[in-house]
Design a protein around this motif. Structure first.
Motif: not given
Ligand code: ADP
Length: 236
Positions: A46-59
């Motif tokens: 789940a942590r990995e998934a949330f980190e991807i969400i964060q990265k893409q969101g910032r993008r």
């Protein structure tokens, strides 16, 4: 949403607030929620998934900034009034704002002919000049000199910003005016956006001006903008 976007495209302001409301707000919420979830110390997957969400969101957020900037430029003519402007005064005032700057011990010199007038918008001209001066500092060298001048030349008002900095390679001279193009992304100082010169060119075009760039790698660059004479610009 698309129809609403199309319908409101004519008005830059409406479009900007629509983009903010429909896109910026939900992305901010997504970023905040995933931040919260990460604070809860979730299992590895789940942590990995949330980190991807964060990265893409910032993008997406960064992309939105660019998009909004772009739209504002598209609507320049609608928003800004064109009137008689004393270009000499714009140059003197803008250069004065940089007097306290001590970047790389670079000196800024202004050589202004008095009362050179054009048809334009003083706020936009200030933005144009500031962008060129900021670049001259950014790509300038230690103990360098920046020369800003304004003069009348065969009926044209010529504004120029020269530096003795790193210069622009011949293959980059056209491209540096493109949206988000950076000639040396690795050596570009922090804080560069890649759209400073795009804005400069958009403002110059709005004024019916021609842009020229003389540059030699390792020697410096001169950005020159030729504005039409006041009469030619059709001021009443
Ligand atoms: P940035 O935010 O990267 O400075 P700009 O659109 O203002 O974006 O400039 C685009 C690119 O043009 C820069 O990344 C740099 O490579 C080059 N450039 C701009 N101004 C100068 C200058 N005065 N001297 C040398 N290179 C410059």
């Amino acid at each position: 949403m698309l129809e609403r976007l199309e319908g409101s495209y004519r008005s830059g302001k409406q479009f900007t607030s629509l983009v903010s409301h429909e896109l910026r707000t939900p992305i901010t919420v997504i970023l905040a929620q995933s931040e919260l979830a990460l604070e809860e110390d979730p299992p590895e997957e789940a942590r990995e998934a949330f980190e991807i969400i964060q990265k893409q969101g910032r993008r997406v957020n960064k992309g939105l900034d660019s998009l909004l900037q772009f739209i504002r430029l598209e609507n320049l003519a609608e928003v800004y009034e064109m009137e008689e402007v004393n270009l000499s005064r714009v140059v003197t005032d803008t250069c004065r704002e940089f007097h306290a700057v001590r970047e790389k011990n670079i000196r800024l010199q202004a050589e202004t002919e008095e009362d050179v007038r054009i048809r334009g918008n003083a706020s936009l001209l200030r933005v144009l000049l500031k962008n060129l001066i900021v670049n001259a500092y950014k790509y300038g060298v230690e103990d360098g000199v920046i020369r800003v001048s304004v003069a009348e030349e065969s009926g044209e008002a010529v504004l120029s910003v020269s530096d003795d900095g790193i210069g622009v390679a011949p293959e980059d001279r056209e491209r540096i005016f493109e949206w988000l193009y950076q000639a040396n992304p690795t050596t570009t100082p922090k804080g560069g956006s890649g759209y400073g010169l795009f804005i400069v060119r958009a403002i110059a075009e709005l004024h019916g001006a021609r842009m020229e760039l003389d540059s030699a790698v390792g020697e410096g660059s001169t950005f020159r903008i030729r504005f039409p004479a006041l009469q030619a610009a059709g001021l009443p």
